[in-house]
Design an enzyme around this catalytic site. Structure first.
Site, PDB file in Angstrom:
ATOM      1  N   LYS A  22       0.888  -1.168   0.000  1.00 17.00           N
ATOM      2  CA  LYS A  22       0.000   0.000   0.000  1.00 17.00           C
ATOM      3  C   LYS A  22       0.924   1.216   0.000  1.00 17.00           C
ATOM      4  O   LYS A  22       1.630   1.476   0.971  1.00 17.00           O
ATOM      5  CB  LYS A  22      -0.900  -0.002   1.231  1.00 17.00           C
ATOM      6  CG  LYS A  22      -1.777   1.228   1.304  1.00 17.00           C
ATOM      7  CD  LYS A  22      -2.858   1.095   2.373  1.00 17.00           C
ATOM      8  CE  LYS A  22      -3.693   2.363   2.389  1.00 17.00           C
ATOM      9  NZ  LYS A  22      -3.372   3.222   3.533  1.00 17.00           N
ATOM     10  N   GLY A  26      -7.754   9.745   9.631  1.00 14.73           N
ATOM     11  CA  GLY A  26      -8.044   9.860  11.058  1.00 14.73           C
ATOM     12  C   GLY A  26      -9.057  10.920  11.402  1.00 14.73           C
ATOM     13  O   GLY A  26      -9.433  11.065  12.563  1.00 14.73           O
ATOM     14  N   ALA A  57      -9.374   6.251   4.179  1.00 12.14           N
ATOM     15  CA  ALA A  57      -9.121   7.405   5.048  1.00 12.14           C
ATOM     16  C   ALA A  57     -10.335   8.303   5.236  1.00 12.14           C
ATOM     17  O   ALA A  57     -11.022   8.662   4.288  1.00 12.14           O
ATOM     18  CB  ALA A  57      -7.961   8.260   4.542  1.00 12.14           C
ATOM     19  N   GLY A  58     -10.543   8.638   6.491  1.00 10.81           N
ATOM     20  CA  GLY A  58     -11.544   9.644   6.847  1.00 10.81           C
ATOM     21  C   GLY A  58     -12.928   9.109   7.161  1.00 10.81           C
ATOM     22  O   GLY A  58     -13.798   9.871   7.570  1.00 10.81           O
ATOM     23  N   ASN A 115      -9.468   2.366   9.756  1.00  9.09           N
ATOM     24  CA  ASN A 115      -8.547   2.100  10.866  1.00  9.09           C
ATOM     25  C   ASN A 115      -8.946   2.897  12.104  1.00  9.09           C
ATOM     26  O   ASN A 115      -9.502   2.363  13.060  1.00  9.09           O
ATOM     27  CB  ASN A 115      -7.110   2.418  10.445  1.00  9.09           C
ATOM     28  CG  ASN A 115      -6.093   2.037  11.508  1.00  9.09           C
ATOM     29  OD1 ASN A 115      -6.434   1.715  12.639  1.00  9.09           O
ATOM     30  ND2 ASN A 115      -4.831   2.070  11.170  1.00  9.09           N
ATOM     31  N   THR A 116      -8.720   4.230  12.050  1.00 12.65           N
ATOM     32  CA  THR A 116      -8.930   5.036  13.253  1.00 12.65           C
ATOM     33  C   THR A 116     -10.335   4.865  13.834  1.00 12.65           C
ATOM     34  O   THR A 116     -10.494   4.745  15.053  1.00 12.65           O
ATOM     35  CB  THR A 116      -8.695   6.525  12.918  1.00 12.65           C
ATOM     36  OG1 THR A 116      -7.383   6.673  12.386  1.00 12.65           O
ATOM     37  CG2 THR A 116      -8.833   7.386  14.161  1.00 12.65           C
TER      38      THR A 116
END
Lengths: 386, 264
Positions: free
Chosen positions: B103, B164, B190-191, B212-213
């Site tokens: 990645k 995040g 992301a986001g 993830n976050t």
């Protein structure tokens, strides 16, 4: 505009006055907004914000978790030398102090590094007094290079260099620089640094920028809390961090908030900073600088570290010895300051895990800086620990 | 019949996956909760930051907690500031036996971690030429996505909002164009802060999402992972079902012209 010129145009003492007279409404506005600007920061470090400390801490924790997660990076300082030509009135390395002095040979550095490696550390911070004849730029380059072959991350906290000197260290594998201004008040600075090269306020003030310009990936700044009024110093640190972020957009800014502690021949802090003050400052910095690393060293005692760590901290030292050779031959030379958290790295790590935080020993890789590493990883054995 | 992994698999670089949820491994409070969250998410692709990997401590390293029999390990170059750094890290990962999948993350700005389009394309071209399977993290730029596709990347991974941030699919229109114009799988990365964000991306036609976050820092990461799994599945099912058209004003369910009769 240089940072020196920024300080002239926006004197911290004038800004800090706004912090002194902020109202409860100013504090509530700062806490209610989606982001905190410099005005908001001044409100959050004000006496009026003291009753809102719990709200401030909650906001700081939320921002830290969003940006960094529930993790803290661990590092260890490796003191190379306590020889020093400066006369800083608060420091154990003051040249006038009749203490045992030592500078590690490269072989001794390897021994110390081996001890830290065995404890689990992959991030080391090289620290030294200011004695360029024994701790020369060439010496720093040599020891940085030898540690870079072993450790994922090598930082330095030594006397200010010029940009070329920092560039040589970056080329040798140093990825981060820490330079505390100690105090941003030039008059106070002159009083507490009466002699030696460190007496040059402006040379030191420009060091973080020179390091960033030379390619340091992280630059750490801070004031030695206790020397001057903390709101004044905090305001200057905030201005410095904001200026560095704007100007050196590829460099991560880290902020530390060391509190003055007793040292051999040292002084009692003229402006003591309470635990509550320090928490207020750290949390306000987090909201002003959501992406900054916030560093907490073993100068602070375990109870305080365990309390503040889950709120807003991203980097912690552990098991630190502040005398050169201290990891392999403790107490053969004098330390820079009194370590308050004497727990072993394993104990600190276990405590963090107990607090719901993952202690991270490696969050960088030497390969980032290894320009010469080719397709096979240089000699086939990557110097990175990856 | 809702889609199943058998009838509607995700195919990346010729490899088939039953789950359309990719998971990250950063920011968790510990390895146990991370492993449990991965399991609850149903993911089959797990990304790990190479800078966190420490092969000198195999028992305590983050990789020790990612079951590589079960998940495809997708190393990422998080922290790389330019193409050279990213390529170097990917090479080390492959030389260390981790993976030839990567990645690709090139984020020179440490604050918002926004991807550098120029360096990402440069690194992708180099890595593809060396035989890597490249999944690049990019801004939601449809033209860049096409360039990467033509360079031979296995996917494109446009961001929904900064890493995040949890702000959701702020790049909806641009991601929609990428979905429409790209032939390689589109993974929104992301986001995404809540399962409805993931569902929205999937409804739009994204092939997968990476989270993830939002999971790692949730109060209950395992429960949040399970919720994201459902969000992704619901969004995919809705996309396949074909949504009703978006109209500028109300349209009565009963036809307004039903009174008309065919005239002789």
């Amino acid at each position: 505009m240089s940072f020196d010129a920024v300080l002239s145009a926006h004197p911290p003492e004038r800004l800090a006055q706004r912090a002194e007279c902020a109202t409860a409404a100013d504090v509530e506005r700062a806490l209610a907004g989606p982001a905190v600007d410099l005005d908001g920061f001044l409100a959050l470090i004000s006496p009026a914000a003291a009753p809102h400390l719990e709200d401030l801490a909650a906001r700081a924790q939320a921002v830290t978790r969003e940006r960094f997660g529930r993790v803290i990076q661990l590092y260890a300082p490796l003191y190379l030398s306590n020889e020093c030509t400066n006369g800083c009135v608060y420091c154990g390395f003051n040249r006038a102090n009749p203490v045992r002095r030592a500078t590690l040979t490269p072989e001794q550095v390897d021994d110390e590094a081996g001890a830290l490696w065995g404890e689990g550390f992959r991030n080391v911070l090289l620290v030294s007094g200011e004695a360029p004849r024994v701790v020369s730029p060439a010496y720093l380059e040599q020891v940085a290079g030898q540690l870079h072959r072993r450790f994922a991350s090598v930082g330095i906290e030594v006397y200010p260099l010029d940009e070329g000197g920092y560039a040589r260290l970056v080329a040798a594998g140093v990825d981060s620089l820490t330079v505390y201004q100690e105090t941003y008040d030039p008059e106070l600075y002159a009083r507490v640094h009466p002699s030696g090269p460190k007496a040059d306020y402006r040379w030191r003030l420009g060091a973080p920028a020179r390091g960033a310009a030379a390619g340091m990936r992280r630059v750490g700044i801070g004031a030695l809390l206790g020397l001057g009024p903390w709101r004044l110093e905090a305001t200057a640190v905030a201005l410095h961090a904001l200026w560095l972020q704007r100007r050196y957009w590829e460099t991560q800014v880290c902020v530390s908030f060391p509190r003055l502690r007793a040292a051999a021949g040292g002084i009692a802090p003229p402006h003591p900073v309470s635990d509550r003050d320090l928490v207020q400052l750290a949390c306000a910095l987090r909201l002003l600088l959501p992406d900054a690393g916030l560093v907490l060293s073993t100068r602070e005692e375990p109870r305080f570290r365990d309390g503040l760590a889950p709120v807003c901290i991203t980097h912690m030292s552990a098991g630190s010895r502040t005398e050169p050779g201290g990891y392999t031959h403790p107490e053969e030379a004098e330390g820079q300051f009194q370590v308050e958290d004497r727990r072993s790295p394993a104990e600190v790590s276990a405590r963090l895990a107990g607090l719901g935080i993952e202690p991270v020993w490696k969050d960088w890789d030497a390969a980032f800086l290894d320009r010469e590493v080719g397709a096979s990883g240089g000699d086939g054995k990557p110097c990175a620990s990856l | 019949m809702p889609p199943t992994p058998a009838t509607d698999p995700l195919v990346i670089a010729g490899r088939t996956f039953g789950s359309r949820l990719l998971m990250g491994t950063g920011k968790f409070s510990g390895p146990r909760v991370m492993a449990d969250a991965l399991e609850a998410s149903g993911t089959e692709i797990v990304t790990v930051a190479l800078r966190r990997v420490d092969l000198t401590r195999p028992d305590e390293d983050i990789l020790a907690h990612v079951d590589r029999e079960r998940y495809l390990l997708l190393p990422n170059t998080s922290g790389a500031r330019d193409a050279g750094e990213a390529v170097r890290l990917a090479r080390l990962a492959r030389a260390s036996g981790l993976s030839s999948w990567v990645k690709l993350e090139v984020t020179p700005d440490p604050r918002y971690l926004l991807p550098d389009p120029v360096e990402t394309l440069r690194a992708a071209e180099a890595l593809v030429a060396e035989g890597f399977t490249v999944l690049p993290y990019i801004g939601a730029d449809p033209v860049l996505a096409k360039h990467l596709e033509e360079a031979g990347t296995a996917t494109v991974m446009p961001l929904g909002s900064p890493i995040g941030s949890g702000r959701g699919l702020r790049t909806r229109d641009a991601v929609g164009i990428i979905v429409e114009t790209c032939r390689v799988p589109v993974v929104v990365d992301a986001g995404l802060g809540v399962p409805s964000h993931a569902a929205a991306a999937m409804e739009l036609g994204a092939d997968a999402v990476l989270v993830n976050t939002a999971v790692a820092v949730a109060r209950d990461p395992v429960a949040m992972a399970a919720a994201f799994r459902k969000g992704v599945e619901a969004g995919r099912q809705a996309y396949l079902a074909g949504r009703s058209p978006v109209l500028p004003e109300a349209r009565a369910s009963s036809p307004l012209t039903g009174f008309l009769r065919d005239e002789p």
